[in-house]
Scaffold this active site. Structure first.
Site, PDB file in Angstrom:
ATOM      1  N   TYR A 115      23.725   7.450 -20.199  1.00 28.36           N
ATOM      2  CA  TYR A 115      24.892   7.177 -19.350  1.00 28.36           C
ATOM      3  C   TYR A 115      25.908   6.455 -20.231  1.00 28.36           C
ATOM      4  CZ  TYR A 115      27.116   5.581 -14.950  1.00 28.36           C
ATOM      5  OH  TYR A 115      27.990   5.343 -13.930  1.00 28.36           O
ATOM      6  N   ARG A 177      39.276  13.745 -16.103  1.00 23.50           N
ATOM      7  CA  ARG A 177      39.361  12.310 -16.429  1.00 23.50           C
ATOM      8  C   ARG A 177      37.948  11.813 -16.691  1.00 23.50           C
ATOM      9  NH1 ARG A 177      36.704   8.521 -15.180  1.00 23.50           N
ATOM     10  NH2 ARG A 177      37.262   7.792 -13.123  1.00 23.50           N
ATOM     11  N   LYS A 195      24.885  11.324 -14.453  1.00 20.15           N
ATOM     12  CA  LYS A 195      24.829  10.743 -13.101  1.00 20.15           C
ATOM     13  C   LYS A 195      23.564  11.201 -12.384  1.00 20.15           C
ATOM     14  CE  LYS A 195      28.927   8.634 -12.836  1.00 20.15           C
ATOM     15  NZ  LYS A 195      29.202   7.258 -12.431  1.00 20.15           N
ATOM     16  N   GLU A 268      33.174  13.593  -9.168  1.00 18.29           N
ATOM     17  CA  GLU A 268      33.112  12.677 -10.303  1.00 18.29           C
ATOM     18  C   GLU A 268      34.153  13.028 -11.358  1.00 18.29           C
ATOM     19  OE1 GLU A 268      30.455  10.198 -10.234  1.00 18.29           O
ATOM     20  OE2 GLU A 268      31.809   9.357 -11.723  1.00 18.29           O
ATOM     21  N   ASP A 269      34.900  12.049 -11.762  1.00 13.13           N
ATOM     22  CA  ASP A 269      35.802  12.160 -12.912  1.00 13.13           C
ATOM     23  C   ASP A 269      36.805  13.323 -12.811  1.00 13.13           C
ATOM     24  OD1 ASP A 269      34.365   9.956 -13.618  1.00 13.13           O
ATOM     25  OD2 ASP A 269      33.857  10.622 -15.633  1.00 13.13           O
ATOM     26  N   ASP A 291      32.847   9.186  -6.266  1.00 12.24           N
ATOM     27  CA  ASP A 291      32.203   8.031  -6.885  1.00 12.24           C
ATOM     28  C   ASP A 291      33.209   7.090  -7.545  1.00 12.24           C
ATOM     29  OD1 ASP A 291      29.947   6.601  -7.754  1.00 12.24           O
ATOM     30  OD2 ASP A 291      29.981   7.616  -9.692  1.00 12.24           O
ATOM     31  N   ASP A 292      34.264   7.643  -8.137  1.00 15.41           N
ATOM     32  CA  ASP A 292      35.229   6.803  -8.857  1.00 15.41           C
ATOM     33  C   ASP A 292      36.099   6.005  -7.894  1.00 15.41           C
ATOM     34  OD1 ASP A 292      34.596   7.774 -11.580  1.00 15.41           O
ATOM     35  OD2 ASP A 292      35.145   9.672 -10.646  1.00 15.41           O
ATOM     36  N   ASN A 435      35.473   2.255 -18.910  1.00 20.62           N
ATOM     37  CA  ASN A 435      34.420   2.866 -19.725  1.00 20.62           C
ATOM     38  C   ASN A 435      35.019   3.885 -20.668  1.00 20.62           C
ATOM     39  OD1 ASN A 435      32.250   1.580 -18.302  1.00 20.62           O
ATOM     40  ND2 ASN A 435      32.629   2.993 -16.603  1.00 20.62           N
TER      41      ASN A 435
HETATM   42  N1  LIG Z   1      32.898   0.537 -13.893  1.00 17.57           N
HETATM   43  C1  LIG Z   1      32.903   1.600 -13.126  1.00 17.57           C
HETATM   44  O1  LIG Z   1      31.977   1.833 -12.339  1.00 17.57           O
HETATM   45  C2  LIG Z   1      34.048   2.540 -13.196  1.00 17.57           C
HETATM   46  C3  LIG Z   1      34.982   2.460 -14.183  1.00 17.57           C
HETATM   47  N2  LIG Z   1      36.021   3.335 -14.212  1.00 17.57           N
HETATM   48  C4  LIG Z   1      36.922   3.259 -15.348  1.00 17.57           C
HETATM   49  O2  LIG Z   1      38.209   2.898 -14.943  1.00 17.57           O
HETATM   50  C5  LIG Z   1      39.154   3.522 -15.806  1.00 17.57           C
HETATM   51  C6  LIG Z   1      40.223   4.179 -14.951  1.00 17.57           C
HETATM   52  O3  LIG Z   1      39.644   5.163 -14.132  1.00 17.57           O
HETATM   53  P1  LIG Z   1      40.497   5.806 -12.942  1.00 17.57           P
HETATM   54  O4  LIG Z   1      41.057   4.774 -12.065  1.00 17.57           O
HETATM   55  O5  LIG Z   1      39.660   6.831 -12.324  1.00 17.57           O
HETATM   56  O6  LIG Z   1      41.662   6.504 -13.773  1.00 17.57           O
HETATM   57  P2  LIG Z   1      43.067   6.971 -13.269  1.00 17.57           P
HETATM   58  O7  LIG Z   1      43.582   7.899 -14.282  1.00 17.57           O
HETATM   59  O8  LIG Z   1      43.005   7.392 -11.852  1.00 17.57           O
HETATM   60  O9  LIG Z   1      43.952   5.608 -13.305  1.00 17.57           O
HETATM   61  C7  LIG Z   1      44.311   4.947 -14.475  1.00 17.57           C
HETATM   62  C8  LIG Z   1      45.324   3.879 -14.116  1.00 17.57           C
HETATM   63  O10 LIG Z   1      45.579   3.104 -15.280  1.00 17.57           O
HETATM   64  C9  LIG Z   1      46.983   2.939 -15.379  1.00 17.57           C
HETATM   65  N3  LIG Z   1      47.412   2.719 -16.762  1.00 17.57           N
HETATM   66  C10 LIG Z   1      47.418   3.582 -17.789  1.00 17.57           C
HETATM   67  N4  LIG Z   1      47.931   2.985 -18.883  1.00 17.57           N
HETATM   68  C11 LIG Z   1      48.249   1.728 -18.523  1.00 17.57           C
HETATM   69  C12 LIG Z   1      48.829   0.634 -19.203  1.00 17.57           C
HETATM   70  N5  LIG Z   1      49.177   0.699 -20.487  1.00 17.57           N
HETATM   71  N6  LIG Z   1      49.030  -0.522 -18.513  1.00 17.57           N
HETATM   72  C13 LIG Z   1      48.675  -0.613 -17.223  1.00 17.57           C
HETATM   73  N7  LIG Z   1      48.108   0.410 -16.525  1.00 17.57           N
HETATM   74  C14 LIG Z   1      47.907   1.559 -17.174  1.00 17.57           C
HETATM   75  C15 LIG Z   1      47.568   4.240 -14.831  1.00 17.57           C
HETATM   76  O11 LIG Z   1      48.941   4.005 -14.509  1.00 17.57           O
HETATM   77  P3  LIG Z   1      49.858   5.112 -13.800  1.00 17.57           P
HETATM   78  O12 LIG Z   1      49.401   5.129 -12.367  1.00 17.57           O
HETATM   79  O13 LIG Z   1      51.229   4.547 -13.953  1.00 17.57           O
HETATM   80  O14 LIG Z   1      49.632   6.384 -14.503  1.00 17.57           O
HETATM   81  C16 LIG Z   1      46.657   4.448 -13.638  1.00 17.57           C
HETATM   82  O15 LIG Z   1      47.130   3.736 -12.537  1.00 17.57           O
HETATM   83  C17 LIG Z   1      38.380   4.461 -16.701  1.00 17.57           C
HETATM   84  O16 LIG Z   1      38.187   3.881 -17.944  1.00 17.57           O
HETATM   85  C18 LIG Z   1      37.042   4.613 -16.015  1.00 17.57           C
HETATM   86  O17 LIG Z   1      35.993   4.797 -16.920  1.00 17.57           O
HETATM   87  C19 LIG Z   1      36.205   4.289 -13.250  1.00 17.57           C
HETATM   88  C20 LIG Z   1      35.298   4.427 -12.247  1.00 17.57           C
HETATM   89  C21 LIG Z   1      34.111   3.602 -12.185  1.00 17.57           C
HETATM   90  C1  LIG Z   2      31.386   4.826 -14.185  1.00 13.18           C
HETATM   91  C2  LIG Z   2      32.282   5.902 -13.866  1.00 13.18           C
HETATM   92  O1  LIG Z   2      32.082   6.611 -12.893  1.00 13.18           O
HETATM   93  C3  LIG Z   2      33.440   6.127 -14.686  1.00 13.18           C
HETATM   94  O2  LIG Z   2      33.699   5.357 -15.611  1.00 13.18           O
HETATM   95  O3  LIG Z   2      34.122   7.115 -14.434  1.00 13.18           O
HETATM   96 MG   LIG Z   3      33.191   8.394 -12.949  1.00 13.86          MG
END
Ligand SMILES: NC(=O)C1=CN([C@@H]2O[C@H](COP(=O)(O)OP(=O)(O)OC[C@H]3O[C@@H](n4cnc5c(N)ncnc54)[C@H](OP(=O)(O)O)[C@@H]3O)[C@@H](O)[C@H]2O)C=CC1
Ligand SMILES: CC(=O)C(=O)O
Ligand SMILES: [Mg+2]
Length: 574
Positions: A115, A177, A195, A268-269, A291-292, A435
């Site tokens: 993972y 993503r 997963k 997912e993603d 999941d995200d 991540n």
């Molecule tokens: N720990 C966990 O269980 C999980 C972790 N994650 C992690 O979270 C991260 C984001 O995932 P996710 O939300 O799905 O991705 P998205 O693509 O949906 O969202 C990313 C966000 O980050 C913003 N962003 C990008 N660049 C910048 C910057 N320079 N400054 C501030 N904000 C910025 C984007 O802004 P804008 O809206 O303006 O484009 C957007 O709002 C990934 O790394 C993923 O691995 C995700 C799910 C689970």
């Molecule tokens: C953990 C997870 O689902 C992610 O980083 O997208």
């Molecule tokens: Mg994910």
């Protein structure tokens, strides 16, 4: 458990069972295993030998690699980590029982290699790294040329030739993503595989009834798509929204027709341009969740609820002030569930519940002055509090009690941001959740060092314990892996017709109750990974109980729900 039918050497030196599992690459016309031999199918009493000896051998060999990884230079480390990932994937094919017994028994040590973070590196070069698994695992749906009939045919072939008589759980991605690594196209298949390994190891879902799926809609990253070894569709993501939605509809309907209405489907993603809409479309019509958006929200809320026992100066969720870095799937998903919990706990209005939650996206603080330009999902958080272009400005303006990083932008929780948090709070919450590790907003060591050991830290990918001021701090892994296996197991046990936002709230509370005082004393908001099957059982019991209460369960209610959950849990040791 089978005798070796076709032994072949691999790192773990275990016999191969090439024709016996869902991982078999045997064509439909090739001699197939007898139904009784399918992985995970309940064997006649006494016919299955627990794979203890193979597991011991495999663990010794894995430890050799783990030790080498510990000793390796930064340049060598990545290759060694991928070697361990590859060997585990091979084992998952050649001796699934041993694989699941190994990762279940040694989850804290091995989870990073099935993972996050290592699955991220594996996905980047999926067709080179994953070998046999790359093209033979699960189902790749060509998003451009498939109609419902052809998807059904692919799923029926899988059911008849590779599954243990059917499928209970599907994890599906479109690869747009992948973690914080962006668009990896069909390479993203590593994520559903990882997963689902956790669905089995952490949640006891029968691995023979798990199906990883990639909806291959092309890839916009030229260097991935144009590689000679890339076996995905070599097109850009030039599908219209209508075509994409039709593809998802065909896939969802085909899955429910082939595997039954109760099949659990985890999104997912997906890229966030599609993820929110797909969830909104399908949440009422299928047993599914994203999941995200939702699983992440649940694990973070669980950590926050547990943190209330550590930070007496913040008595309840409504007393927190949150600043999120990232306003996408994870950011908005978490924000929405926190607001949901505040409403549930206080009975306040929607507006009131959003008031102390602030989002920073790539353009700065989401605020009232930007409403004309904001995506729909950010609107509830566009407050009239002034403007900020950077996280640092936002932190100075809002003076949050908690910062949550879900931006995939590494090192954005700077020394000055964390020092500011430590100055304005006794125990600031610092969650660096992006991540894989390379995308984390800061490391555990940085967060503790810059806050003089006072912050309450969690990260998406694991960090080792940190010694600070004579104390050992254990960083919790704020990763949806703590909840999705239990949520899925609960829905499957009850035969739930849907998975709701309230289920995410239930799972969060359930998770928070599993955190012992010893963990909190070490600053950790999550239970040990080694306890995760018990955690999943508890979450599943709470989710299933509520499904029966709400009348959305399709299975008859058992006298003892917890026992029914336990009996459903597949174990490689049985
Ligand atoms: N720990 C966990 O269980 C999980 C972790 N994650 C992690 O979270 C991260 C984001 O995932 P996710 O939300 O799905 O991705 P998205 O693509 O949906 O969202 C990313 C966000 O980050 C913003 N962003 C990008 N660049 C910048 C910057 N320079 N400054 C501030 N904000 C910025 C984007 O802004 P804008 O809206 O303006 O484009 C957007 O709002 C990934 O790394 C993923 O691995 C995700 C799910 C689970
Ligand atoms: C953990 C997870 O689902 C992610 O980083 O997208
Ligand atoms: Mg994910």
């Amino acid at each position: 458990f089978l005798p070796a039918s076709a032994p072949s050497p691999n790192l773990f030196g275990v016999p191969t069972l090439l024709s016996s599992s869902r991982f078999s690459n045997a064509s439909p016309s090739a001699p197939s295993s007898s139904p009784a031999r399918a992985l995970g199918e309940v064997p006649p009493a006494g016919s299955r030998i627990p794979p203890t000896v193979q597991v011991e051998t495999a663990w010794k060999r894995a430890q050799t690699l783990l030790n080498a990884i510990d000793r390796a230079s930064p340049e060598e480390k990545g290759d060694l980590e991928l070697t361990l990932y590859q060997n585990l994937q091979t084992l998952s094919y050649t001796s699934p029982d041993t694989f699941y017994a190994l990762i279940t028994a040694h989850l804290p040590a091995l989870m990073p290699f099935v993972y996050t973070p290592v699955v991220g590196a594996a996905c980047v070069n999926w067709y080179e790294v994953a070998g046999h698994a790359a093209i033979n695992t699960g189902v790749f749906v060509d998003g451009f040329s498939s109609d419902k009939a052809s998807i059904k045919k692919q799923l029926e072939d899988y059911r008849d030739n590779k599954s243990a008589g059917g499928v209970d759980a599907i994890v599906v991605t479109d690869g747009e993503r992948i973690l914080g690594l962006g668009d990896l196209g069909a390479n993203g298949m590593g994520i559903p595989c990882g997963k689902l390994h956790l669905y089995t190891a952490c949640g006891g879902v029968n691995p023979g009834k798990c199906l990883p799926v990639t909806l291959d809609c092309g890839c916009n990253v030229d260097e991935i798509r144009e590689k000679d070894t890339y076996a995905g569709v070599k097109r850009k993501r030039d599908m219209s929204v209508e075509q994409f939605d039709k593809l998802v509809q065909n896939f969802m309907e085909a899955s429910m027709e082939v595997f039954g209405r109760e099949v659990l489907i985890q999104f997912e993603d997906f890229g966030n341009g599609n993820a929110f809409r797909v969830l909104e479309d399908w949440q009422p019509k299928a047993t599914c969740f994203n999941d995200d958006i939702q699983g992440t929200a649940s694990v973070v809320l669980g950590g926050l609820i547990a943190s209330l026992r550590l930070t007496p100066e913040v008595a309840s969720l409504k007393d927190h002030k949150f600043v999120f870095l990232g306003a996408g799937e994870a950011g908005v998903g978490i924000a929405n569930l926190i607001a949901y919990a505040i409403r549930a706990e206080t009975g306040c209005s929607d507006e009131e519940s959003y008031k102390n939650i602030h989002l920073v996206d790539s353009k700065g603080l989401v605020s009232k002055s930007r409403t004309d330009d904001l995506a729909h999902h950010k609107l509830p958080y566009a407050h009239d509090v002034g403007e900020a272009k950077t996280l640092e400005e936002a932190v100075q303006l809002i003076k949050p009690t908690a910062i949550v990083g879900v931006s995939a932008q590494p090192q954005t929780f700077t020394e000055s941001v964390i020092k500011h948090m430590a100055k304005t709070n006794k125990n600031p919450i610092v969650f660096a959740l992006s991540n894989p590790t390379s995308k984390a907003e800061c490391t555990a060591e940085q967060a503790y060092k810059w806050s003089d050991g006072n912050c309450v830290f969690a990260s998406g990918s694991p960090f080792a314990p940190v010694e600070i001021a004579g104390k050992t701090k254990i960083p919790g892994q704020g990763n949806n892996a703590y909840v999705f296996p239990g949520i899925g197991l609960g829905a499957l046990t009850a035969g739930s017709s849907s998975v709701s936002d309230n289920d995410m709230y239930i799972a969060a509370k359930s998770l928070s109750e599993t955190v012992g005082q010893d963990r909190l004393d070490a600053g950790c908001l999550y239970p040990p990974l080694g306890d995760i099957r018990d955690v999943s059982k508890k979450i599943a019991t709470d989710i299933a109980t509520k499904a029966w209460e709400d009348g959305i369960a399709r299975h008859p209610k058992p006298a003892d729900v917890s026992k029914a959950v336990e009996e459903r849990m597949w174990s490689p040791f049985d």
